[in-house]
Design an enzyme around this catalytic site. Structure first.
Site, PDB file in Angstrom:
ATOM      1  N   ASP A 114       0.828  -1.199   0.000  1.00 32.73           N
ATOM      2  CA  ASP A 114       0.000   0.000   0.000  1.00 32.73           C
ATOM      3  C   ASP A 114       0.872   1.263   0.000  1.00 32.73           C
ATOM      4  O   ASP A 114       1.735   1.434   0.856  1.00 32.73           O
ATOM      5  CB  ASP A 114      -0.893  -0.029   1.243  1.00 32.73           C
ATOM      6  CG  ASP A 114      -2.121   0.841   1.124  1.00 32.73           C
ATOM      7  OD1 ASP A 114      -2.003   1.941   0.571  1.00 32.73           O
ATOM      8  OD2 ASP A 114      -3.192   0.424   1.615  1.00 32.73           O
ATOM      9  N   THR A 142      -6.995   3.618  -1.912  1.00 33.02           N
ATOM     10  CA  THR A 142      -6.716   2.223  -1.565  1.00 33.02           C
ATOM     11  C   THR A 142      -7.726   1.243  -2.156  1.00 33.02           C
ATOM     12  O   THR A 142      -7.347   0.238  -2.763  1.00 33.02           O
ATOM     13  CB  THR A 142      -6.673   2.067  -0.040  1.00 33.02           C
ATOM     14  OG1 THR A 142      -5.627   2.895   0.469  1.00 33.02           O
ATOM     15  CG2 THR A 142      -6.431   0.630   0.369  1.00 33.02           C
ATOM     16  N   ASN A 176     -12.597   5.154  -1.957  1.00 31.96           N
ATOM     17  CA  ASN A 176     -12.729   4.466  -0.669  1.00 31.96           C
ATOM     18  C   ASN A 176     -14.153   4.565  -0.142  1.00 31.96           C
ATOM     19  O   ASN A 176     -14.625   3.683   0.571  1.00 31.96           O
ATOM     20  CB  ASN A 176     -11.764   5.047   0.355  1.00 31.96           C
ATOM     21  CG  ASN A 176     -10.327   4.624   0.122  1.00 31.96           C
ATOM     22  OD1 ASN A 176     -10.062   3.681  -0.624  1.00 31.96           O
ATOM     23  ND2 ASN A 176      -9.396   5.326   0.743  1.00 31.96           N
ATOM     24  N   ARG A 225     -10.228  -3.649   3.251  1.00 32.12           N
ATOM     25  CA  ARG A 225     -10.489  -3.394   1.832  1.00 32.12           C
ATOM     26  C   ARG A 225      -9.428  -3.990   0.923  1.00 32.12           C
ATOM     27  O   ARG A 225      -9.728  -4.348  -0.220  1.00 32.12           O
ATOM     28  CB  ARG A 225     -10.669  -1.903   1.576  1.00 32.12           C
ATOM     29  CG  ARG A 225      -9.558  -0.983   2.037  1.00 32.12           C
ATOM     30  CD  ARG A 225     -10.016   0.464   1.851  1.00 32.12           C
ATOM     31  NE  ARG A 225      -9.040   1.467   2.261  1.00 32.12           N
ATOM     32  CZ  ARG A 225      -8.986   2.028   3.468  1.00 32.12           C
ATOM     33  NH1 ARG A 225      -9.854   1.642   4.401  1.00 32.12           N
ATOM     34  NH2 ARG A 225      -8.100   2.968   3.750  1.00 32.12           N
ATOM     35  N   ASP A 232       1.616   2.581   3.751  1.00 31.70           N
ATOM     36  CA  ASP A 232       0.585   3.604   3.612  1.00 31.70           C
ATOM     37  C   ASP A 232       0.330   4.323   4.926  1.00 31.70           C
ATOM     38  O   ASP A 232       0.254   5.555   4.974  1.00 31.70           O
ATOM     39  CB  ASP A 232      -0.710   2.968   3.110  1.00 31.70           C
ATOM     40  CG  ASP A 232      -1.822   3.982   2.920  1.00 31.70           C
ATOM     41  OD1 ASP A 232      -1.745   4.765   1.951  1.00 31.70           O
ATOM     42  OD2 ASP A 232      -2.755   4.005   3.731  1.00 31.70           O
ATOM     43  N   ASP A 241      -1.307  -0.303  -4.677  1.00 34.69           N
ATOM     44  CA  ASP A 241      -2.654   0.184  -4.965  1.00 34.69           C
ATOM     45  C   ASP A 241      -2.661   1.642  -5.420  1.00 34.69           C
ATOM     46  O   ASP A 241      -3.615   2.109  -6.026  1.00 34.69           O
ATOM     47  CB  ASP A 241      -3.551   0.015  -3.750  1.00 34.69           C
ATOM     48  CG  ASP A 241      -2.966   0.667  -2.497  1.00 34.69           C
ATOM     49  OD1 ASP A 241      -1.762   0.987  -2.470  1.00 34.69           O
ATOM     50  OD2 ASP A 241      -3.721   0.837  -1.519  1.00 34.69           O
ATOM     51  N   HIS A 293      -2.458  10.951  -0.793  1.00 36.74           N
ATOM     52  CA  HIS A 293      -2.475  10.592  -2.216  1.00 36.74           C
ATOM     53  C   HIS A 293      -3.886  10.823  -2.704  1.00 36.74           C
ATOM     54  O   HIS A 293      -4.690  11.439  -2.023  1.00 36.74           O
ATOM     55  CB  HIS A 293      -2.054   9.127  -2.386  1.00 36.74           C
ATOM     56  CG  HIS A 293      -2.790   8.208  -1.467  1.00 36.74           C
ATOM     57  ND1 HIS A 293      -4.045   7.708  -1.740  1.00 36.74           N
ATOM     58  CD2 HIS A 293      -2.478   7.732  -0.232  1.00 36.74           C
ATOM     59  CE1 HIS A 293      -4.456   6.952  -0.742  1.00 36.74           C
ATOM     60  NE2 HIS A 293      -3.530   6.955   0.186  1.00 36.74           N
TER      61      HIS A 293
END
Length: 548
Positions: A40, A79, A100, A163, A290, A335, A480
């Site tokens: 991630d 993500t 998301n 997720r 991430d 991702d 991001h």
């Protein structure tokens, strides 16, 4: 640290007799195990920056088929959409995972925000306290296609985030597990197998012990200086010291990925994945990069230590698989990418870096539009932040809606931080993009993550080097989600024992991963059902995509 955790977990299952060496990629023999790893927020920039220093798993993967210019080609670089592309072969416009979360004003609850991996129809579910579900993913994953072709296939997904596991495993995975403060959990009503119970016991033991932090690798020394993001907050010099019992600190450190990889290795061994006639698949979502990127940025000691530990932990993970003699193929990607905090960029030759103007937040925008139109501001414009999808109140009359759209477009297009605003009608009229992803226009990128049912009335895209976080004093300092290459570009790395190494610097897409892996195992996938194409993994005249 990984060595200790990994060793402890793998005592749960006996070592098998070593098998024969794995067949090379060009042999025509399907691999017995597919390992799909998503790191991630591991941008192509981050991969390239530390490439000279890899000694472990990332060095191994760098000796396979390397696509350093992979693309999460869509504009909504978050993500959930990113993970939905990796093993489906489809962009978010086809998977239905546009972000998301999105707004559904018809939802039968007060909270109209829908989390991408929830079942909002369940009693008590909300976007922040939800019942996890794969129902919003509209297309099958590779593992689901493999099981449809051969029910003996095992399809497993393990990740740091729900997720990530759900979008890579799909709706019909045999096991899906993700990390929580209680350990690794799955859907409501799923019994906890003995292996997972033992993993969670070890996790709780690790969490109960403090972590004195990690040593600073030599390549990180130049990054060891503080950056002030608020009067009482600095980042950039951390070593991941953690008091006992602090799950939030465990999650935002290399410890998280170490635990996930240890769990995945134990699952492969205990379940005998890759040791039967059919090909099995395991998806692994490594989420620490991430969490660290959001909390500390991508260019301090924290991110540098994380990449070093990731390399080492992947090396230990692959080493354990090698001891079993498994014939496995690995793909590693991300991702989405990420953008460092503007305060550090400003110190390092980028004085134009900015944080987003609070006037672009949906609530502030609604007040400004209300002042221009004479309408009630409350609920007039809904959204998840100062960029992305914006939704108009569905109770507006057609005439009111037209006035609100015109006023909103005028305000946004006049703002100096706004690059583009597209209407739903513009996006719906744009053909699905094709050709090299590095050459797409902004509206083509936006079209790749547009869904007429779930997308907003407007899509707001900020200019490059604008961070969509107004206040870094609490929570995230960097993020991001933009349509720019810092967030779109990710590495795509394939490796299998015996394959001839090559590097292809031209752009490819993450949606190309699924058909590439399907070709290796002889699984037919109709081109009309996906957006990706097969990538030839054999250097030279042979073609691993022949006939695909």
């Amino acid at each position: 640290m990984l060595g200790k955790v990994l060793h402890t977990l793998l005592l749960l299952a006996p070592l098998p007799v070593l098998a024969q060496p794995a067949a090379p990629t060009g042999s025509g023999t399907p691999p017995r195990l597919i390992i799909a790893i998503s790191v991630d927020q591991f941008s192509a920039d981050l991969f390239s920056e530390y490439r000279p220093y890899y000694t472990g798993g990332l060095k191994r993967l760098s000796g396979g088929a390397v696509f350093p210019r992979g693309y999460q080609s869509h504009a909504a670089t978050e993500t959930c959409p990113g993970h939905s592309t990796i093993l489906t072969g489809s962009r978010p416009s086809r998977t239905g995972i546009i972000a998301n979360s999105w707004i559904d004003q018809k939802a039968g609850r007060a909270d109209k925000t829908i989390y991408c991996a929830e079942d909002e129809s369940q009693a008590g579910s909300s976007s922040s306290n939800y019942v996890a579900s794969p129902i919003h993913l509209r297309v099958p994953t590779l593992g689901e296609r493999m099981k449809a072709a051969n029910p003996a296939t095992r399809n497993i997904a393990i990740a740091g985030k729900d997720r990530a596991a759900i979008m890579m495993g799909g709706a019909k995975a045999d096991h899906i597990w993700w990390l929580s403060s209680k350990g690794y959990v799955s859907y409501p009503g799923i019994a906890t197998p003995p292996l997972v119970a033992r993993v969670n016991e070890i996790f709780q033991q690790r969490l109960a012990e403090p972590n004195a932090g990690f040593e600073l690798p030599a390549q990180c020394a130049a990054k060891d200086f503080p950056v002030r993001v608020a009067p009482d907050r600095t980042v950039g010099t951390g070593r991941f010291e953690r008091p006992a019992g602090r799950y939030d600190a465990f999650r935002a450190s290399p410890e998280q990925d170490a635990m996930t990889l240890a769990f995945a290795a134990a699952a492969i061994e205990a379940m005998g994945l890759g040791k039967q006639p059919q090909t099995d698949i395991i998806s692994i979502g490594l989420s620490a990069t991430d969490v660290i990127g959001h909390a500390y940025g991508t260019e301090g000691t924290e991110s540098c230590i994380q990449v070093d530990r990731l390399d080492r932990e992947l090396g230990a993970f692959f080493g354990r698989l090698d001891q079993q003699g498994l014939d496995y193929v690995v793909v590693l990607t991300a991702d989405h990418g990420g953008h460092d905090l503007p305060e550090r960029h400003q110190q390092n030759a980028m004085p134009m870096e900015q944080r987003v103007d609070a006037a672009l937040l949906p609530g502030a925008l609604a007040k400004a539009v209300a002042a221009r139109t004479g309408m009630e501001a409350k609920g007039l414009i809904l959204g998840d932040g100062p960029s992305g999808d914006l939704y108009f109140n569905r109770g507006l009359t057609p005439g009111q809606r037209a006035k609100v759209e015109a006023a909103t477009l005028a305000l946004l297009r006049a703002h100096p931080q706004v690059e583009a605003v597209f209407t739903k009608a513009q996006l719906a009229a744009t053909p699905s993009p094709s050709g090299p992803p590095e050459s797409w226009s902004l509206i083509q990128e936006a079209r790749a993550s547009f869904d007429p049912e779930r997308s907003g009335d407007l899509l707001l895209l900020l200019k490059p080097r604008i961070t969509p976080i107004t206040d870094p004093s609490h929570g995230s300092v960097a993020t991001h989600g933009s349509p720019w290459d810092t967030d779109r570009r990710v590495p795509i790395l394939f490796w299998r024992k015996g394959m001839r190494s090559f590097e292809q610097p031209l752009g490819v897409e993450t949606v190309d991963i699924m058909p590439t892996l399907a070709a290796l195992i002889g699984l037919p996938v109709p081109r009309s059902e996906i957006d990706g194409r097969c990538l030839d993994l054999i250097a030279g005249p042979e073609d691993s995509c022949a006939g695909r």
